[in-house]
Design a protein around this motif. Structure first.
Motif, short mmCIF file in Angstrom:
data_model
loop_
_atom_site.label_atom_id
_atom_site.label_comp_id
_atom_site.label_asym_id
_atom_site.label_seq_id
_atom_site.Cartn_x
_atom_site.Cartn_y
_atom_site.Cartn_z
N SER A 71 0.83 -1.20 0.00
CA SER A 71 0.00 0.00 0.00
C SER A 71 0.87 1.26 0.00
O SER A 71 0.58 2.21 -0.73
CB SER A 71 -0.92 0.00 1.22
OG SER A 71 -1.68 1.17 1.28
N ASP A 120 -7.20 3.81 4.05
CA ASP A 120 -6.68 3.06 5.19
C ASP A 120 -7.67 3.21 6.34
O ASP A 120 -8.15 4.31 6.62
CB ASP A 120 -5.31 3.60 5.65
CG ASP A 120 -4.20 3.29 4.65
OD1 ASP A 120 -4.33 2.28 3.93
OD2 ASP A 120 -3.22 4.04 4.60
N SER A 129 -5.53 -1.68 4.73
CA SER A 129 -5.44 -0.86 3.53
C SER A 129 -6.32 -1.43 2.43
O SER A 129 -6.38 -2.64 2.24
CB SER A 129 -3.99 -0.81 3.03
OG SER A 129 -3.17 -0.19 3.99
#
Length: 189
Positions: A71, A120, A129
């Motif tokens: 992420s 998130d 995420s």
């Protein structure tokens, strides 16, 4: 060996790195030694099926539970402007009765990223995420504004740019022949 199950794989080729994810939990090691990270394809499973069957020109792919390192790298690439037009492929990997890969995965959809919003959230003491990929494929460019005419020359030029190694797109080759056609409706008496 008989095929007993399938895995859905997603490969995203950013300029800095290639991300490999699969619809499952934990890491998955393929026959080439590449590691695929587990992620849940939370939304868009029907869209994935439509994209793989060639029925959809765009795809909204949502992946939840993506590893934090993945992420972070995706966010950094987005900030650096390297995400748009990144290549996305959806693949199917046949597996045997022990969930071991049988042969090579088969590419079912290839597209390019238009946008990648991410989110998130916190669950307990862990950060979860979610990446959302807005993906288009080469047929997305067939859409026209109202009143426009799709020409064979334009479509062949588009296909040459989007997929240079493939044969020319013959989708609109009969359009010029239809210009002088007259359609007569049947008369019933």
């Amino acid at each position: 060996m008989a095929i007993k199950s399938l895995r859905v794989l997603c490969r995203i080729e950013f300029p800095s790195k290639t991300f490999r994810m699969w619809d499952g939990a934990g890491p998955y090691l393929d026959a080439n030694g590449d590691i695929w990270v587990g992620a849940r394809l939370t939304e868009g499973l029907d869209q994935i099926e439509s994209a793989m069957n060639g029925e959809a020109s765009t795809l909204m792919l949502s992946m939840s539970g993506v590893d934090q390192a993945v992420s972070d790298l995706a966010y950094e690439d987005m900030e650096a402007g390297e995400v748009i037009d990144a290549k996305v492929q959806l693949l199917i990997q046949p597996c045997d009765e022990w969930d071991q890969p049988v042969g090579d995965p088969e590419v079912k959809f290839t597209g390019f990223v238009d946008n990648m919003p991410s989110d998130d959230s916190v669950s307990g003491d862990q950060v979860v995420s979610t990446l959302v990929l807005e993906v288009r494929n080469r047929f997305d460019l067939r859409t026209l504004v109202s009143g426009a005419v799709l020409s064979d020359v334009d479509q062949r030029a588009r296909s040459k740019v989007l997929n240079p190694g493939a044969p020319a797109d013959r989708f609109a080759e009969r359009i010029p022949g239809l210009v002088d056609k007259q359609i007569v409706w049947p008369r019933f008496s």
